[in-house]
Design a protein around this motif. Structure first.
Motif, mmCIF file in Angstrom:
data_model
loop_
_atom_site.group_PDB
_atom_site.id
_atom_site.type_symbol
_atom_site.label_atom_id
_atom_site.label_comp_id
_atom_site.label_asym_id
_atom_site.label_seq_id
_atom_site.Cartn_x
_atom_site.Cartn_y
_atom_site.Cartn_z
ATOM 1 N N GLY A 1 20.505 76.272 -40.456
ATOM 2 C CA GLY A 1 20.233 77.549 -41.093
ATOM 3 C C GLY A 1 20.965 78.697 -40.423
ATOM 4 O O GLY A 1 20.966 79.824 -40.932
ATOM 5 N N ARG A 2 21.620 78.404 -39.287
ATOM 6 C CA ARG A 2 22.376 79.439 -38.566
ATOM 7 C C ARG A 2 23.843 79.336 -38.936
ATOM 8 O O ARG A 2 24.426 78.246 -38.965
ATOM 9 C CB ARG A 2 22.204 79.252 -37.064
ATOM 10 C CG ARG A 2 22.944 80.265 -36.213
ATOM 11 C CD ARG A 2 22.526 80.164 -34.759
ATOM 12 N NE ARG A 2 23.380 80.990 -33.914
ATOM 13 C CZ ARG A 2 24.353 80.519 -33.138
ATOM 14 N NH1 ARG A 2 24.581 79.209 -33.084
ATOM 15 N NH2 ARG A 2 25.090 81.335 -32.400
ATOM 16 N N ARG A 3 24.471 80.460 -39.230
ATOM 17 C CA ARG A 3 25.887 80.508 -39.575
ATOM 18 C C ARG A 3 26.704 80.904 -38.355
ATOM 19 O O ARG A 3 26.354 81.864 -37.659
ATOM 20 C CB ARG A 3 26.127 81.491 -40.730
ATOM 21 C CG ARG A 3 25.463 81.055 -42.026
ATOM 22 C CD ARG A 3 25.656 82.061 -43.146
ATOM 23 N NE ARG A 3 25.103 81.538 -44.392
ATOM 24 C CZ ARG A 3 25.121 82.201 -45.550
ATOM 25 N NH1 ARG A 3 25.656 83.422 -45.615
ATOM 26 N NH2 ARG A 3 24.608 81.651 -46.633
ATOM 27 N N ILE A 4 27.786 80.166 -38.136
ATOM 28 C CA ILE A 4 28.620 80.396 -36.963
ATOM 29 C C ILE A 4 30.074 80.490 -37.391
ATOM 30 O O ILE A 4 30.431 80.171 -38.543
ATOM 31 C CB ILE A 4 28.447 79.253 -35.919
ATOM 32 C CG1 ILE A 4 28.868 77.903 -36.529
ATOM 33 C CG2 ILE A 4 27.009 79.204 -35.417
ATOM 34 C CD1 ILE A 4 28.830 76.737 -35.545
ATOM 35 N N ALA B 1 33.871 79.312 -37.716
ATOM 36 C CA ALA B 1 34.413 77.971 -37.923
ATOM 37 C C ALA B 1 34.955 77.404 -36.615
ATOM 38 O O ALA B 1 35.687 78.074 -35.883
ATOM 39 C CB ALA B 1 35.516 78.013 -38.978
ATOM 40 N N GLN B 2 34.564 76.178 -36.325
ATOM 41 C CA GLN B 2 34.964 75.495 -35.106
ATOM 42 C C GLN B 2 36.104 74.516 -35.402
ATOM 43 O O GLN B 2 36.254 74.036 -36.521
ATOM 44 C CB GLN B 2 33.777 74.723 -34.523
ATOM 45 C CG GLN B 2 32.542 75.574 -34.277
ATOM 46 C CD GLN B 2 32.791 76.642 -33.230
ATOM 47 O OE1 GLN B 2 33.164 76.327 -32.103
ATOM 48 N NE2 GLN B 2 32.584 77.907 -33.591
ATOM 49 N N PRO B 3 36.919 74.194 -34.389
ATOM 50 C CA PRO B 3 37.970 73.199 -34.607
ATOM 51 C C PRO B 3 37.366 71.812 -34.847
ATOM 52 O O PRO B 3 36.263 71.512 -34.381
ATOM 53 C CB PRO B 3 38.781 73.246 -33.309
ATOM 54 C CG PRO B 3 37.838 73.793 -32.279
ATOM 55 C CD PRO B 3 36.938 74.734 -33.017
ATOM 56 N N GLY B 4 38.118 70.964 -35.588
ATOM 57 C CA GLY B 4 37.651 69.608 -35.870
ATOM 58 C C GLY B 4 37.780 68.719 -34.645
ATOM 59 O O GLY B 4 38.160 69.174 -33.565
ATOM 60 N N PRO B 5 37.452 67.432 -34.787
ATOM 61 C CA PRO B 5 37.078 66.768 -36.037
ATOM 62 C C PRO B 5 35.721 67.239 -36.547
ATOM 63 O O PRO B 5 34.888 67.715 -35.782
ATOM 64 C CB PRO B 5 37.055 65.275 -35.665
ATOM 65 C CG PRO B 5 36.802 65.265 -34.184
ATOM 66 C CD PRO B 5 37.489 66.481 -33.638
ATOM 67 N N TRP B 6 35.533 67.075 -37.885
ATOM 68 C CA TRP B 6 34.364 67.625 -38.548
ATOM 69 C C TRP B 6 33.552 66.556 -39.275
ATOM 70 O O TRP B 6 34.088 65.588 -39.806
ATOM 71 C CB TRP B 6 34.783 68.658 -39.594
ATOM 72 C CG TRP B 6 35.479 69.868 -39.086
ATOM 73 C CD1 TRP B 6 34.971 70.844 -38.278
ATOM 74 C CD2 TRP B 6 36.820 70.287 -39.394
ATOM 75 N NE1 TRP B 6 35.898 71.832 -38.056
ATOM 76 C CE2 TRP B 6 37.052 71.515 -38.730
ATOM 77 C CE3 TRP B 6 37.846 69.758 -40.180
ATOM 78 C CZ2 TRP B 6 38.257 72.203 -38.822
ATOM 79 C CZ3 TRP B 6 39.048 70.432 -40.268
ATOM 80 C CH2 TRP B 6 39.248 71.648 -39.586
ATOM 81 N N ASP B 7 32.273 66.800 -39.305
ATOM 82 C CA ASP B 7 31.358 66.284 -40.320
ATOM 83 C C ASP B 7 30.446 67.456 -40.595
ATOM 84 O O ASP B 7 29.269 67.459 -40.225
ATOM 85 C CB ASP B 7 30.596 65.053 -39.816
ATOM 86 C CG ASP B 7 29.676 64.465 -40.879
ATOM 87 O OD1 ASP B 7 29.731 64.930 -42.042
ATOM 88 O OD2 ASP B 7 28.876 63.570 -40.540
ATOM 89 N N ASP B 8 31.024 68.504 -41.214
ATOM 90 C CA ASP B 8 30.403 69.821 -41.209
ATOM 91 C C ASP B 8 30.523 70.498 -42.567
ATOM 92 O O ASP B 8 31.417 70.206 -43.367
ATOM 93 C CB ASP B 8 31.067 70.701 -40.154
ATOM 94 C CG ASP B 8 30.754 70.240 -38.737
ATOM 95 O OD1 ASP B 8 29.636 70.515 -38.267
ATOM 96 O OD2 ASP B 8 31.608 69.572 -38.124
ATOM 97 N N CYS B 9 29.609 71.451 -42.767
ATOM 98 C CA CYS B 9 29.550 72.224 -44.003
ATOM 99 C C CYS B 9 30.039 73.648 -43.739
ATOM 100 O O CYS B 9 29.718 74.246 -42.707
ATOM 101 C CB CYS B 9 28.125 72.245 -44.530
ATOM 102 S SG CYS B 9 27.913 73.192 -46.059
ATOM 103 N N PHE B 10 30.796 74.170 -44.696
ATOM 104 C CA PHE B 10 31.360 75.514 -44.598
ATOM 105 C C PHE B 10 30.993 76.307 -45.843
ATOM 106 O O PHE B 10 30.875 75.752 -46.943
ATOM 107 C CB PHE B 10 32.884 75.445 -44.473
ATOM 108 C CG PHE B 10 33.367 74.686 -43.272
ATOM 109 C CD1 PHE B 10 33.613 75.334 -42.072
ATOM 110 C CD2 PHE B 10 33.552 73.306 -43.328
ATOM 111 C CE1 PHE B 10 34.045 74.630 -40.960
ATOM 112 C CE2 PHE B 10 33.987 72.591 -42.226
ATOM 113 C CZ PHE B 10 34.228 73.256 -41.040
ATOM 114 N N GLY B 11 30.845 77.613 -45.665
ATOM 115 C CA GLY B 11 30.614 78.513 -46.779
ATOM 116 C C GLY B 11 31.906 79.203 -47.181
ATOM 117 O O GLY B 11 32.616 79.734 -46.323
#
Length: 266
Positions: free
Chosen positions: A179-182, A184-194
């Motif tokens: 629920g916290r927005r941060i 964008a971090q460098p990959g690798p990712w298994d992540d959600c972005f707005g």
């Protein structure tokens, strides 16, 4: 166009798309000039995520005063919906477009209909998903899970992924957004972005091909933790969105979403 119970093949110029309606209506192959772009295998290609996308916390969601439990197909969560595990019906198949449908059924607790329209052109592929309720309203999500090959098998460089998110959803230890927005971090990712202006992601295979994934969807999951492929997933809501950001489908207000992949040769 060629069609059988197992596959539907669409063609435009030297581009071919193969759809396997009986295997979750997944795009099993996309070849451009004879070069395959999608990871091959019965669980790969590009499958629709419906009636929810990504992980659903402990497989549970609420609709009013009712709490529903879904099978935990990725313990401790349910993941990616039921559409990818369902046989779809081919409603229409032409040379460069086709339409598919299936009826929502167990383990999903509400009746309704899901459709996918596949439209191919010489320089683009457009996929449109829809879900409608027959009687009782329910929360739903739509999305796609394409497995783009990291390399095209010819010794060329790996794909480069470029996008500009508004934020990244902080990922908890349970792999769900906190629920916290941060930033964008460098990959690798298994992540959600707005992406409040809509999804736009460019994949570039240097000196070979550039492909841009666009959608009016405002949520994007990137998964690139496997060597073979990179997943770029437009979604109508975030992971666990049936609980945290529900969008209700009613008999007079269906949910529909499209994504377009447009390419150019380098």
């Amino acid at each position: 166009m060629s069609s059988s119970e197992e596959s539907v093949r669409l063609a435009a110029s030297d581009v071919e798309v193969t759809v396997h309606p009986q295997n979750g209506c997944r795009i099993a192959g996309l070849t451009i000039g004879g070069t395959e772009l999608l990871r091959q295998g019965e669980r790969y290609g590009c499958f629709p995520m419906v009636p929810w996308a990504g992980r659903l916390a402990e497989g549970r969601f609420r609709n009013g005063d009712k709490v529903h439990q879904l099978p935990l197909n990725s313990p401790p969560h349910a993941i990616h919906g039921t559409g990818r595990d369902t046989g779809w019906r081919t409603a229409r198949a032409e040379k460069d477009q086709a339409a598919f449908t299936y009826e929502l059924a167990d383990p999903w607790p509400y009746p309704g209909r899901v459709t996918q329209l596949v439209e191919l052109a010489a320089d683009s592929l457009t996929l449109t998903l829809g879900v409608e309720a027959y009687e009782t309203s329910f929360p739903a999500q739509l999305g796609w899970h394409p497995w783009f090959l990291r390399d095209l098998g010819d010794g060329g460089a790996d794909v480069q992924v470029d996008f500009s998110p508004g934020w990244q959803e902080e990922r908890g230890e349970d792999h769900l957004p906190t629920g916290r927005r941060i930033e964008a971090q460098p990959g690798p990712w298994d992540d959600c972005f707005g992406l409040p202006e809509g999804v736009s992601v460019t994949l570039t295979w240097p000196q070979r091909l550039e492909l841009t994934v666009t959608s009016r969807a405002e949520w994007l999951v990137i998964y690139d933790e496997q060597r073979e492929a990179v997943c770029v997933e437009p979604q109508s809501g975030p992971p666990n969105g049936l609980n945290t950001d529900p969008r209700f489908v009613t008999p007079i207000d269906p949910l529909e979403l499209s994504t377009t992949w447009r390419w150019r040769r380098l």
